[in-house]
Design a protein around this motif. Structure first.
Motif, PDB file in Angstrom:
ATOM      1  N   LEU A 295      -0.869 -34.777  93.105  1.00  0.00           N
ATOM      2  CA  LEU A 295       0.041 -35.363  94.109  1.00  0.00           C
ATOM      3  C   LEU A 295       1.266 -35.988  93.437  1.00  0.00           C
ATOM      4  CD1 LEU A 295      -2.607 -36.955  96.542  1.00  0.00           C
ATOM      5  CD2 LEU A 295      -1.486 -34.718  96.681  1.00  0.00           C
ATOM      6  N   LEU A 296       1.048 -36.670  92.317  1.00  0.00           N
ATOM      7  CA  LEU A 296       2.174 -37.278  91.587  1.00  0.00           C
ATOM      8  C   LEU A 296       3.126 -36.193  91.069  1.00  0.00           C
ATOM      9  CD1 LEU A 296       3.586 -39.704  90.149  1.00  0.00           C
ATOM     10  CD2 LEU A 296       2.040 -39.308  88.220  1.00  0.00           C
ATOM     11  N   PHE A 297       2.560 -35.150  90.459  1.00  0.00           N
ATOM     12  CA  PHE A 297       3.396 -34.093  89.891  1.00  0.00           C
ATOM     13  C   PHE A 297       4.198 -33.381  90.990  1.00  0.00           C
ATOM     14  CE2 PHE A 297       1.691 -32.924  85.409  1.00  0.00           C
ATOM     15  CZ  PHE A 297       1.552 -34.260  85.074  1.00  0.00           C
ATOM     16  N   ALA A 298       3.567 -33.167  92.153  1.00  0.00           N
ATOM     17  CA  ALA A 298       4.296 -32.522  93.252  1.00  0.00           C
ATOM     18  C   ALA A 298       5.473 -33.402  93.688  1.00  0.00           C
ATOM     19  CB  ALA A 298       3.352 -32.261  94.417  1.00  0.00           C
ATOM     20  N   ARG A 299       5.248 -34.717  93.742  1.00  0.00           N
ATOM     21  CA  ARG A 299       6.352 -35.632  94.108  1.00  0.00           C
ATOM     22  C   ARG A 299       7.464 -35.598  93.064  1.00  0.00           C
ATOM     23  NH1 ARG A 299       2.047 -39.162  95.337  1.00  0.00           N
ATOM     24  NH2 ARG A 299       2.453 -40.473  93.523  1.00  0.00           N
ATOM     25  N   GLU A 300       7.097 -35.276  91.817  1.00  0.00           N
ATOM     26  CA  GLU A 300       8.088 -35.211  90.729  1.00  0.00           C
ATOM     27  C   GLU A 300       8.730 -33.839  90.609  1.00  0.00           C
ATOM     28  OE1 GLU A 300       9.287 -37.562  88.843  1.00  0.00           O
ATOM     29  OE2 GLU A 300       7.983 -39.220  89.413  1.00  0.00           O
ATOM     30  N   GLY A 301       8.464 -32.960  91.604  1.00  0.00           N
ATOM     31  CA  GLY A 301       9.174 -31.683  91.671  1.00  0.00           C
ATOM     32  C   GLY A 301       8.433 -30.490  91.111  1.00  0.00           C
TER      33      GLY A 301
ATOM     34  N   SER B 141      -3.667 -34.933  73.862  1.00  0.00           N
ATOM     35  CA  SER B 141      -4.895 -35.328  74.537  1.00  0.00           C
ATOM     36  C   SER B 141      -4.727 -36.733  75.137  1.00  0.00           C
ATOM     37  CB  SER B 141      -6.016 -35.334  73.491  1.00  0.00           C
ATOM     38  OG  SER B 141      -7.201 -35.746  74.083  1.00  0.00           O
ATOM     39  N   VAL B 142      -5.373 -36.946  76.264  1.00  0.00           N
ATOM     40  CA  VAL B 142      -5.417 -38.287  76.853  1.00  0.00           C
ATOM     41  C   VAL B 142      -6.872 -38.753  76.809  1.00  0.00           C
ATOM     42  CG1 VAL B 142      -5.135 -39.599  79.001  1.00  0.00           C
ATOM     43  CG2 VAL B 142      -3.394 -37.952  78.318  1.00  0.00           C
ATOM     44  N   ALA B 143      -7.073 -39.985  76.374  1.00  0.00           N
ATOM     45  CA  ALA B 143      -8.437 -40.534  76.308  1.00  0.00           C
ATOM     46  C   ALA B 143      -8.536 -41.729  77.261  1.00  0.00           C
ATOM     47  CB  ALA B 143      -8.765 -40.961  74.874  1.00  0.00           C
TER      48      ALA B 143
ATOM     49  N   ASP C 218      -3.252 -44.545  86.686  1.00  0.00           N
ATOM     50  CA  ASP C 218      -2.973 -44.944  85.297  1.00  0.00           C
ATOM     51  C   ASP C 218      -3.002 -43.720  84.386  1.00  0.00           C
ATOM     52  OD1 ASP C 218      -2.807 -47.758  85.808  1.00  0.00           O
ATOM     53  OD2 ASP C 218      -5.003 -47.822  85.959  1.00  0.00           O
ATOM     54  N   VAL C 219      -3.970 -42.848  84.618  1.00  0.00           N
ATOM     55  CA  VAL C 219      -4.095 -41.634  83.787  1.00  0.00           C
ATOM     56  C   VAL C 219      -3.046 -40.606  84.214  1.00  0.00           C
ATOM     57  CG1 VAL C 219      -5.651 -39.834  82.968  1.00  0.00           C
ATOM     58  CG2 VAL C 219      -6.562 -42.099  83.504  1.00  0.00           C
ATOM     59  N   ALA C 220      -2.827 -40.488  85.519  1.00  0.00           N
ATOM     60  CA  ALA C 220      -1.835 -39.523  86.022  1.00  0.00           C
ATOM     61  C   ALA C 220      -0.456 -39.812  85.412  1.00  0.00           C
ATOM     62  CB  ALA C 220      -1.766 -39.585  87.548  1.00  0.00           C
ATOM     63  N   ASN C 221      -0.107 -41.088  85.267  1.00  0.00           N
ATOM     64  CA  ASN C 221       1.193 -41.449  84.682  1.00  0.00           C
ATOM     65  C   ASN C 221       1.266 -41.083  83.199  1.00  0.00           C
ATOM     66  OD1 ASN C 221       2.843 -42.467  86.798  1.00  0.00           O
ATOM     67  ND2 ASN C 221       1.476 -44.232  86.935  1.00  0.00           N
ATOM     68  N   ALA C 222       0.131 -41.165  82.500  1.00  0.00           N
ATOM     69  CA  ALA C 222       0.107 -40.749  81.084  1.00  0.00           C
ATOM     70  C   ALA C 222       0.284 -39.233  80.984  1.00  0.00           C
ATOM     71  CB  ALA C 222      -1.209 -41.175  80.434  1.00  0.00           C
ATOM     72  N   TYR C 223      -0.403 -38.484  81.866  1.00  0.00           N
ATOM     73  CA  TYR C 223      -0.223 -37.026  81.909  1.00  0.00           C
ATOM     74  C   TYR C 223       1.255 -36.711  82.177  1.00  0.00           C
ATOM     75  CZ  TYR C 223      -5.314 -36.015  82.838  1.00  0.00           C
ATOM     76  OH  TYR C 223      -6.683 -35.860  82.802  1.00  0.00           O
ATOM     77  N   LEU C 224       1.848 -37.473  83.107  1.00  0.00           N
ATOM     78  CA  LEU C 224       3.240 -37.212  83.491  1.00  0.00           C
ATOM     79  C   LEU C 224       4.163 -37.348  82.291  1.00  0.00           C
ATOM     80  CD1 LEU C 224       5.529 -36.737  85.540  1.00  0.00           C
ATOM     81  CD2 LEU C 224       5.411 -39.167  86.135  1.00  0.00           C
ATOM     82  N   TYR C 225       3.976 -38.404  81.536  1.00  0.00           N
ATOM     83  CA  TYR C 225       4.808 -38.603  80.339  1.00  0.00           C
ATOM     84  C   TYR C 225       4.653 -37.416  79.379  1.00  0.00           C
ATOM     85  CZ  TYR C 225       6.045 -40.078  75.657  1.00  0.00           C
ATOM     86  OH  TYR C 225       6.558 -40.096  74.388  1.00  0.00           O
ATOM     87  N   LEU C 226       3.396 -37.053  79.075  1.00  0.00           N
ATOM     88  CA  LEU C 226       3.155 -35.988  78.096  1.00  0.00           C
ATOM     89  C   LEU C 226       3.638 -34.630  78.603  1.00  0.00           C
ATOM     90  CD1 LEU C 226      -0.380 -37.034  76.793  1.00  0.00           C
ATOM     91  CD2 LEU C 226       1.777 -37.127  75.513  1.00  0.00           C
ATOM     92  N   ALA C 227       3.590 -34.413  79.917  1.00  0.00           N
ATOM     93  CA  ALA C 227       4.033 -33.136  80.487  1.00  0.00           C
ATOM     94  C   ALA C 227       5.550 -33.039  80.549  1.00  0.00           C
ATOM     95  CB  ALA C 227       3.463 -32.974  81.900  1.00  0.00           C
TER      96      ALA C 227
END
Ligand code: NAP
Length: 245
Positions: free
Chosen positions: A23-29, A180-182, A216-225
């Motif tokens: 959902l976060l990634f879709a909002r980010e385009g 990787s995200v831990a 919290d994890v979704a935002n870390a994925y967002l940064y790395l992506a």
């Protein structure tokens, strides 16, 4: 719009961290491929995505190599490229070592570790041909620190760190970043049966004095992506409120 027009495959996107990320990634385009073994949950994620974004559902059991290849084929037919793969699907089947069955060991290894191999191998050729791509593997602080009753899970999550670092070295020269995200303790359906007493103990042990949320994890994925992490490769980003320090 930090992911405008990026095509992102997220495994296990029907629930918990994966759903929040979709959902976060879709909002980010991003155009989001929701890949999950759970059809109902995956379709529900897509319905939510479509309220203000784009995506579709692919039924995927990550242990099935043919389905992994088909997921890549379907994504390429629809969008013509794959920018990001998040190997997020994972399960737990906990038991102390002397009680753990071979089935529990094999099932967790198959999904959490071999599933990542299957999906990564399926997308890598596309990313090499493109000359770019991002792969994110979901490990756990349990892979760094161990945890009583989780010898199978800890082995897979530690294994993913080794895979991440190896792939970062193999694929970096092809323009592909692998990180990787831990996560620490995150409140999702996976952890919903943990007793309140343990939850309180986890909070007390965590320097930030709270449990993690999927975002919290979704935002870390967002940064790395995102392109903001263009020089980040082979990293293990802990999202745990400081539990492992
Ligand atoms: P979750 O809420 O249980 O979601 C996992 C999703 O993956 C579910 O939709 C599940 O479907 C799906 N799935 C299970 N087996 C699959 C398979 N073979 N192929 C494709 N999809 C499959 O879990 P979560 O808490 O969001 O966890 C996401 C990732 O974070 C996992 O890798 C987990 O190990 C990791 N993690 C979580 C925490 C935490 O505290 N929650 C901490 C550290 C790391 P079903 O519901 O039908 O099984």
């Amino acid at each position: 719009m930090r992911l405008e027009n990026k095509v992102v495959i997220i495994t296990g996107a029907g629930s918990g961290i994966g759903k929040e990320t979709a959902l976060l990634f879709a909002r980010e385009g991003a155009k989001v491929v929701v890949a999950d073994v759970n059809e109902k949950a995956g379709e529900e994620t897509v319905v939510e995505i479509k309220k203000n974004g784009e995506g579709f559902f692919v039924k995927l059991d990550v242990t099935n190599r043919e389905q992994s290849k088909q997921m890549v084929k379907t994504t390429m037919e629809k969008y013509g490229k794959i920018d990001v793969l998040i190997n997020n699907a994972g399960i737990v089947q906990d038991a102390l070592i002397f009680k753990m069955t071979e089935e529990q060991w094999d099932r967790v290894i198959d999904i959490n570790l071999k599933g990542v191999f299957n999906c990564t191998q399926a997308v890598v050729e596309v990313m090499i041909n493109q000359g770019n791509g991002v792969i994110i593997n979901t490990s756990s602080i349990v892979g760094l620190n161990g945890n009583v009753g989780q010898v199978n899970y800890a082995a897979t999550k530690a294994g993913l760190i080794g895979m991440t670092k190896t792939l970062a070295k193999e694929l970096g020269r092809k323009g592909i970043r692998v990180n990787s995200v831990a996560p620490g303790f995150i409140q999702t359906p996976m952890t919903s049966s943990v007793p309140d007493k343990i939850l309180e103990m986890m909070k007390e042990k965590t320097p930030l004095r709270r449990l993690g949320e999927p975002k919290d994890v979704a935002n870390a994925y967002l940064y790395l992506a995102s392109d903001e992490a263009n020089f980040v490769n082979g990293a293990v980003l802990c999202v745990d409120g400081g539990l492992v320090i």
